[in-house]
Design a protein around this motif. Sequence first.
Motif, short mmCIF file in Angstrom:
data_model
loop_
_atom_site.label_atom_id
_atom_site.label_comp_id
_atom_site.label_asym_id
_atom_site.label_seq_id
_atom_site.Cartn_x
_atom_site.Cartn_y
_atom_site.Cartn_z
N LEU A 137 0.84 -1.21 0.00
CA LEU A 137 0.00 0.00 0.00
C LEU A 137 0.87 1.25 0.00
O LEU A 137 1.80 1.38 0.78
CB LEU A 137 -0.92 -0.01 1.23
CG LEU A 137 -1.94 1.14 1.35
CD1 LEU A 137 -3.20 0.63 2.01
CD2 LEU A 137 -1.36 2.29 2.19
N ASP A 138 0.52 2.18 -0.88
CA ASP A 138 1.16 3.49 -0.95
C ASP A 138 0.10 4.56 -0.73
O ASP A 138 -0.98 4.50 -1.31
CB ASP A 138 1.83 3.73 -2.31
CG ASP A 138 3.02 2.81 -2.55
OD1 ASP A 138 3.88 2.68 -1.65
OD2 ASP A 138 3.08 2.21 -3.64
N LEU A 139 0.42 5.53 0.12
CA LEU A 139 -0.53 6.61 0.39
C LEU A 139 0.21 7.84 0.90
O LEU A 139 1.06 7.74 1.78
CB LEU A 139 -1.56 6.16 1.44
CG LEU A 139 -2.61 7.19 1.87
CD1 LEU A 139 -3.47 7.62 0.70
CD2 LEU A 139 -3.47 6.64 2.99
N SER A 140 -0.13 8.99 0.33
CA SER A 140 0.40 10.27 0.82
C SER A 140 -0.74 11.05 1.46
O SER A 140 -1.78 11.26 0.84
CB SER A 140 0.99 11.09 -0.34
OG SER A 140 2.13 10.43 -0.88
N ILE A 141 -0.54 11.44 2.73
CA ILE A 141 -1.56 12.14 3.49
C ILE A 141 -1.06 13.56 3.77
O ILE A 141 -0.11 13.76 4.55
CB ILE A 141 -1.86 11.41 4.81
CG1 ILE A 141 -2.41 10.00 4.51
CG2 ILE A 141 -2.84 12.19 5.67
CD1 ILE A 141 -2.61 9.14 5.73
N GLU A 142 -1.66 14.52 3.10
CA GLU A 142 -1.25 15.92 3.29
C GLU A 142 -1.66 16.40 4.67
O GLU A 142 -2.75 16.09 5.16
CB GLU A 142 -1.89 16.80 2.22
CG GLU A 142 -1.45 16.46 0.80
CD GLU A 142 -2.13 17.35 -0.21
OE1 GLU A 142 -2.33 18.54 0.08
OE2 GLU A 142 -2.48 16.85 -1.30
N GLU A 143 -0.79 17.17 5.28
CA GLU A 143 -1.06 17.69 6.63
C GLU A 143 -2.06 18.84 6.58
O GLU A 143 -2.30 19.44 5.54
CB GLU A 143 0.25 18.14 7.29
CG GLU A 143 1.20 16.96 7.53
CD GLU A 143 2.54 17.40 8.07
OE1 GLU A 143 2.95 16.87 9.12
OE2 GLU A 143 3.18 18.27 7.45
#
Length: 226
Positions: free
Chosen positions: A20-26
């Motif tokens: 799983l790849d995921l980018s979570i913006e702050e």
Amino acid sequence: MISIKELNLSYGDLKVIQSLDLSIEENRIHGIVGLNGAGKTTLLNAIYGLKKIESGTITQNGAKITKKDVSFLPTENFFYSNITGKEYLSLFKNPGFETQKWNKLFSLPLEQIIDSYSTGMKKKLAIMAVLKQDKTIMILDEPFNGIDLETSRIVRSVLLRLKEKGETIIVTSHIIETLTNLCDQIHYLEDGKILFTKEKSEFSEFERELFQSIEKKNSTLISDLM
């Protein structure tokens, strides 16, 4: 930025999260959506540190995330027996948290033993405890389960204010409308992978496509039964 790369999580031989790849913006509110068994709770447990990572990384701005940065509301909340709501909240240290003022929103009998609380009252107490921790990252697994309509709107308003203050919030819900009315981004989890991410402007289309897919998938079975 919270960055999840090549994450793999298993329970014995059962692979729950796969590469799983995921980018979570702050400073945004992120929804994690998926059908039962998709791996939502397992993913949240891994971000918080309750589930050991098999392989892959979870970092915030290049550094490992620690519990001092994160508050976590699990689906099922644990409370010690024979303690009051007030005693439970005292376990979380934050001198600036004004319990009585917050309780004007949640209307809990804090002097009573938690064992006497209803399901909704217990959920409200757990939410208050998470708010008291005042962490920069907040993870909420099904926070709207068991609470009434008024409390749901209160929680929504509070989360939006926290986002304005710079907090990053990750939330799951089986009720898609609670997420489309709250989140800045929604990430769709299926078979242990994030299939896609939708921005707020795409929520209506996403919701329509999701419901159509579910109805199409089950229409033949329903016709056979009816």
